[in-house]
Motif scaffolding. Structure first.
Motif, PDB file in Angstrom:
ATOM      1  N   PRO A 247       0.799  -1.234   0.000  1.00  8.81           N
ATOM      2  CA  PRO A 247       0.000   0.000   0.000  1.00  8.81           C
ATOM      3  C   PRO A 247       0.828   1.279   0.000  1.00  8.81           C
ATOM      4  N   GLU A 248       2.146   1.146   0.163  1.00 10.11           N
ATOM      5  CA  GLU A 248       3.004   2.335   0.136  1.00 10.11           C
ATOM      6  C   GLU A 248       3.629   2.557  -1.233  1.00 10.11           C
ATOM      7  N   GLY A 249       3.291   1.716  -2.209  1.00 10.83           N
ATOM      8  CA  GLY A 249       3.804   1.926  -3.555  1.00 10.83           C
ATOM      9  C   GLY A 249       5.072   1.156  -3.839  1.00 10.83           C
ATOM     10  N   VAL A 250       5.850   1.663  -4.784  1.00  7.63           N
ATOM     11  CA  VAL A 250       7.043   0.966  -5.277  1.00  7.63           C
ATOM     12  C   VAL A 250       8.222   1.924  -5.306  1.00  7.63           C
ATOM     13  N   LEU A 251       9.366   1.428  -4.847  1.00  6.99           N
ATOM     14  CA  LEU A 251      10.622   2.176  -4.909  1.00  6.99           C
ATOM     15  C   LEU A 251      11.556   1.467  -5.873  1.00  6.99           C
ATOM     16  N   ALA A 252      12.208   2.227  -6.740  1.00  2.68           N
ATOM     17  CA  ALA A 252      13.207   1.652  -7.651  1.00  2.68           C
ATOM     18  C   ALA A 252      14.452   2.519  -7.659  1.00  2.68           C
ATOM     19  N   MET A 253      15.603   1.864  -7.734  1.00  3.68           N
ATOM     20  CA  MET A 253      16.884   2.550  -7.849  1.00  3.68           C
ATOM     21  C   MET A 253      17.696   1.900  -8.954  1.00  3.68           C
ATOM     22  N   THR A 254      18.510   2.685  -9.623  1.00  4.17           N
ATOM     23  CA  THR A 254      19.373   2.171 -10.676  1.00  4.17           C
ATOM     24  C   THR A 254      20.830   2.344 -10.305  1.00  4.17           C
ATOM     25  N   ALA A 255      21.670   1.580 -10.965  1.00  6.53           N
ATOM     26  CA  ALA A 255      23.096   1.632 -10.684  1.00  6.53           C
ATOM     27  C   ALA A 255      23.701   2.976 -11.065  1.00  6.53           C
ATOM     28  N   ASP A 256      23.061   3.710 -11.979  1.00  3.48           N
ATOM     29  CA  ASP A 256      23.603   5.011 -12.379  1.00  3.48           C
ATOM     30  C   ASP A 256      22.991   6.161 -11.583  1.00  3.48           C
TER      31      ASP A 256
END
Length: 352
Positions: A247-256
């Motif tokens: 319910p808090e959504g989605v977090l994404a991180m990239t190597a750059d």
């Protein structure tokens, strides 16, 4: 499972997506809010994470196939029929004598309680994938290859999965669906997260994308805080870490150094099972389309939300126009009198 040299479909004509892992028959109650012991009506659906992700991508117009195995029984025949009807290539779905096709039951208590009961005895055929049977050329050529944590839970599937990853050698996009289901681990890893983590670490070395919820990220990395888990996944070798927070959504991180944090799409939840697979198929669609990170995550979130608003998994996977409507703020049809989606919306015209 090897390539037929006379078959025009090969590395020169690669799949958008090849998934590898679990398949089975979902027998889901047609009554919501009723304990399984009192349910008297069930629907039969194609299920299993790898199969569902392939269906989700096919629904969005992607050319997909799945590598898995079924029992040599009528339920196995049913799964072949469903895969073909959904537009998923089943050439690498083969039978295993003596291993019945798995069945999965669930209970449906919206908004967030959906117990699962796996019947994978005496052994699940989708764990009988052998390295020598793999079409490694097709796996290497696919634009996206998707494998799951359950595929690491036992031999020979564990060795076959790692061999496929090694042969692919991080070509294109290689997605590790962290998919932690301790009930499906029959050795000590089921009770010992550290043992399972060694296998996850080996797979992460070959993946370019990792996707998982907080529990799965913790198994893979030992970290539960979303940002810490994402950074740990990047440190393990992937280029994109996607942490699903419900319910808090989605977090994404990239190597750059890019980051995206997107909220959930509000729906009236009927059955949360399968939402993650819809998210996965839509994530692959966005990556294949070359969309920016935030757009991809918003699209995947909307696809997952739509499935959460429906009873089934595979037949509930949305089409592009449905995802677009959800992103435009159009809420899906309200649940019916038993909490399920109206019959026409969930059952009719379920094919591509």
């Amino acid at each position: 499972m090897a390539t037929d040299p006379t078959d025009p479909t090969g590395p020169a004509d690669p799949y958008d997506l090849i998934t590898m892992g679990r398949i089975g028959v979902d027998l889901y109650p047609l009554q919501v809010g009723v304990p399984l012991a009192r349910v008297d009506a069930f629907g039969k659906f194609l299920g299993g994470s790898a199969a569902n992700v392939a269906v989700a991508a096919a629904r969005l117009g992607r050319r997909s196939a799945v590598i898995t195995r079924t029992g040599a029984d009528p339920f196995g025949e049913y799964l072949h029929q469903e895969l073909r009807a959904f537009g998923v290539d089943d050439r690498w779905v083969t039978p295993v004598e003596g291993c019945p096709t798995p069945l999965t039951f669930c209970e449906i208590f919206p908004p967030d309680d959906f117990p699962l009961y796996f019947y994978r005895f005496p052994r699940a055929p989708d764990l009988e994938i052998h390295e020598h049977e793999l079409d490694l050329a097709a796996i290497a050529a696919a634009r996206v290859f998707w494998m799951t944590g359950t595929g690491l839970s036992a031999e020979p599937s564990r060795t076959a999965t790692l061999a496929a990853l090694a042969h692919r050698a991080r070509r294109g996009t290689t997605v590790f669906d962290l998919d932690w289901r301790p009930a499906l681990w029959k050795d000590t890893a089921g009770a010992d997260a550290a043992t399972a983590r060694t296998h996850y670490t080996a797979a992460l070395r070959h993946a370019t994308v990792a996707v998982g919820n907080l529990d799965e990220c913790e198994i893979a990395t030992g970290r539960r805080a979303p940002a810490d888990a994402a950074r740990a996944l990047l440190d393990a070798g992937v280029r994109l870490a996607v942490v699903k927070r419900g319910p808090e959504g989605v977090l994404a991180m990239t190597a750059d150094g890019r980051t995206a944090d997107v909220p959930p799409v509000p729906v009236d939840v009927v059955n949360g099972l399968g939402a993650g697979d819809a998210f996965g198929g839509a994530l692959c669609h966005g990556l294949l389309a070359g969309w920016d990170l935030e757009r991809t995550l918003r699209y995947a979130n909307a696809a997952g939300a739509l499935v959460a608003s429906r009873l089934a998994c595979s037949s509930a996977m949305p089409r592009p126009e449905e995802v677009t409507a959800a992103l435009d703020g159009v809420r899906p049809a309200a649940p019916g009198p038993h909490g399920a989606q109206p019959h026409g919306a969930q059952q009719e015209d379920v094919r591509p």
